[in-house]
Design a protein around this motif. Structure first.
Motif, short mmCIF file in Angstrom:
data_model
loop_
_atom_site.label_atom_id
_atom_site.label_comp_id
_atom_site.label_asym_id
_atom_site.label_seq_id
_atom_site.Cartn_x
_atom_site.Cartn_y
_atom_site.Cartn_z
N LEU A 169 -10.69 4.58 6.51
CA LEU A 169 -11.26 5.89 6.22
C LEU A 169 -12.66 6.08 6.78
CD1 LEU A 169 -9.95 6.31 2.57
CD2 LEU A 169 -9.02 7.29 4.68
N ASN A 170 -13.28 4.98 7.20
CA ASN A 170 -14.62 5.06 7.78
C ASN A 170 -14.71 3.97 8.85
OD1 ASN A 170 -15.07 2.62 6.36
ND2 ASN A 170 -15.64 3.80 4.55
N ALA A 171 -15.84 3.75 9.38
CA ALA A 171 -15.99 2.80 10.49
C ALA A 171 -16.02 1.34 10.05
CB ALA A 171 -17.26 3.12 11.28
N ARG A 172 -15.94 1.08 8.76
CA ARG A 172 -15.97 -0.31 8.28
C ARG A 172 -14.62 -0.99 8.50
NH1 ARG A 172 -17.95 0.73 2.54
NH2 ARG A 172 -18.19 2.85 3.23
N PRO A 173 -14.61 -2.21 9.03
CA PRO A 173 -13.35 -2.94 9.26
C PRO A 173 -12.67 -3.31 7.94
CG PRO A 173 -15.23 -4.10 10.25
CD PRO A 173 -15.78 -2.95 9.48
N VAL A 174 -11.36 -3.48 8.03
CA VAL A 174 -10.55 -3.95 6.91
C VAL A 174 -10.21 -5.40 7.21
CG1 VAL A 174 -8.40 -3.68 5.64
CG2 VAL A 174 -9.62 -1.65 6.49
N ASP A 175 -10.69 -6.33 6.37
CA ASP A 175 -10.50 -7.76 6.62
C ASP A 175 -9.42 -8.33 5.71
OD1 ASP A 175 -12.59 -7.75 8.52
OD2 ASP A 175 -14.08 -7.96 6.93
N HIS A 176 -8.72 -9.31 6.25
CA HIS A 176 -7.60 -9.93 5.54
C HIS A 176 -7.52 -11.38 6.03
CE1 HIS A 176 -3.17 -10.06 4.44
NE2 HIS A 176 -3.75 -9.65 3.35
N THR A 177 -7.15 -12.30 5.15
CA THR A 177 -6.97 -13.70 5.53
C THR A 177 -5.56 -14.13 5.18
OG1 THR A 177 -9.31 -14.14 5.14
CG2 THR A 177 -7.85 -16.04 5.23
N GLU A 178 -4.92 -14.84 6.10
CA GLU A 178 -3.56 -15.36 5.89
C GLU A 178 -3.52 -16.82 6.31
OE1 GLU A 178 -0.69 -14.14 4.76
OE2 GLU A 178 -1.30 -12.06 4.48
N ASN A 179 -2.84 -17.65 5.53
CA ASN A 179 -2.60 -19.03 5.95
C ASN A 179 -1.35 -19.05 6.81
OD1 ASN A 179 -4.74 -20.55 4.76
ND2 ASN A 179 -3.84 -20.09 2.78
N VAL A 180 -1.49 -19.58 8.01
CA VAL A 180 -0.40 -19.58 8.99
C VAL A 180 -0.26 -20.98 9.58
CG1 VAL A 180 0.40 -18.59 11.17
CG2 VAL A 180 -0.76 -17.13 9.51
N PRO A 203 -6.15 -21.00 7.78
CA PRO A 203 -6.36 -19.57 7.59
C PRO A 203 -6.66 -18.84 8.90
CG PRO A 203 -8.28 -20.80 6.85
CD PRO A 203 -7.24 -21.80 7.25
N LEU A 204 -6.03 -17.67 9.04
CA LEU A 204 -6.35 -16.74 10.12
C LEU A 204 -7.16 -15.61 9.50
CD1 LEU A 204 -3.09 -16.22 12.21
CD2 LEU A 204 -5.03 -17.71 12.71
N GLU A 205 -8.25 -15.25 10.16
CA GLU A 205 -9.06 -14.12 9.72
C GLU A 205 -8.66 -12.93 10.57
OE1 GLU A 205 -12.95 -15.57 10.52
OE2 GLU A 205 -12.65 -17.34 9.26
N LEU A 206 -8.15 -11.88 9.93
CA LEU A 206 -7.69 -10.68 10.63
C LEU A 206 -8.61 -9.52 10.25
CD1 LEU A 206 -4.69 -12.09 9.34
CD2 LEU A 206 -4.22 -11.01 11.52
N SER A 207 -9.05 -8.78 11.25
CA SER A 207 -9.96 -7.66 11.01
C SER A 207 -9.47 -6.45 11.79
CB SER A 207 -11.38 -8.04 11.44
OG SER A 207 -12.27 -6.98 11.17
N VAL A 208 -9.11 -5.40 11.05
CA VAL A 208 -8.64 -4.15 11.67
C VAL A 208 -9.79 -3.16 11.63
CG1 VAL A 208 -6.90 -2.34 11.64
CG2 VAL A 208 -6.34 -4.59 10.73
N SER A 209 -10.04 -2.50 12.76
CA SER A 209 -11.16 -1.55 12.80
C SER A 209 -10.83 -0.37 13.71
CB SER A 209 -12.42 -2.26 13.31
OG SER A 209 -12.23 -2.73 14.62
N SER A 210 -11.59 0.70 13.53
CA SER A 210 -11.48 1.88 14.38
C SER A 210 -12.76 2.68 14.26
CB SER A 210 -10.29 2.75 13.97
OG SER A 210 -10.26 3.92 14.76
N VAL A 211 -13.31 3.08 15.39
CA VAL A 211 -14.46 3.98 15.35
C VAL A 211 -13.98 5.43 15.25
CG1 VAL A 211 -16.00 2.42 16.58
CG2 VAL A 211 -14.65 4.08 17.87
N ASP A 212 -12.65 5.62 15.36
CA ASP A 212 -12.05 6.95 15.32
C ASP A 212 -11.44 7.26 13.95
OD1 ASP A 212 -12.50 7.49 18.14
OD2 ASP A 212 -10.97 5.96 18.49
N ALA A 213 -11.96 6.64 12.90
CA ALA A 213 -11.42 6.84 11.54
C ALA A 213 -11.49 8.32 11.19
CB ALA A 213 -12.22 5.99 10.56
N PRO A 214 -10.57 8.77 10.38
CA PRO A 214 -9.59 8.02 9.61
C PRO A 214 -8.31 7.75 10.42
CG PRO A 214 -9.48 10.31 8.95
CD PRO A 214 -10.58 10.20 9.98
N THR A 215 -7.73 6.59 10.19
CA THR A 215 -6.46 6.22 10.82
C THR A 215 -5.63 5.41 9.84
OG1 THR A 215 -7.35 4.17 11.75
CG2 THR A 215 -7.45 6.09 13.17
N LEU A 216 -4.34 5.37 10.11
CA LEU A 216 -3.43 4.47 9.41
C LEU A 216 -3.20 3.28 10.32
CD1 LEU A 216 -0.66 6.93 8.15
CD2 LEU A 216 -2.56 5.99 6.84
#
Length: 145
Positions: A61-72, A123-136
């Motif tokens: 919804l804004n320019a802040r990244p969405v971070d997630h961690t997964e054990n792979v 653990p894998l660190e995953l970070s989704v971001s967009s400067v064009d927010a809002p996006t799905l």
């Protein structure tokens, strides 16, 4: 006998045609990211498949990244990212401080896929971001066949 002079008749016809075009273009619905049914959107944009080891979806919804961690586990995977709402989104994947992948996708429902090689289980660190927010966004990490 004509009701309107020819030049006025052509002008009225052009005006009516423009009104039809504007009226139908106003009917085209644009995706409302804020009110979207994320699970419903994901089900069509990135359907479930066999071999998924990690996945996530949501809103930016804004320019802040969405971070997630997964054990792979160590191995070779297929990484797919899809987004919607306009602009572009990025998915950065890091392991032990080292960047493995930085995948970008145009946010018009187009899926982007790349190979992901994980050298060491952890653990894998995953970070989704967009400067064009809002996006799905939605992503999947799937075991390579």
């Amino acid at each position: 006998m004509a009701l309107f002079p020819p030049f006025l008749s052509r002008a009225l016809t052009a005006l009516a045609a423009a009104a039809v075009v504007l009226g139908t273009s106003g009917c085209a619905q644009q995706l409302s990211v804020e009110n979207a049914d994320v699970p419903g959107w994901k089900a069509t944009a990135l359907p479930s498949t066999d071999g998924i080891v990690a996945e996530d979806s949501g809103r930016i919804l804004n320019a802040r990244p969405v971070d997630h961690t997964e054990n792979v586990a160590a191995g070779t995977y297929s990484l797919t990212l899809v987004c919607d709402g306009g602009g572009k989104a990025f998915l950065a994947v890091r392991s032990a401080g080292q960047e493995l992948v930085d995948l970008g996708a145009a946010c018009y429902g187009t899926r982007e896929t790349t190979k992901l090689t994980v050298a060491k289980t952890g653990p894998l660190e995953l970070s989704v971001s967009s400067v064009d927010a809002p996006t799905l966004y939605a992503y999947q990490i799937v075991q390579a066949g």
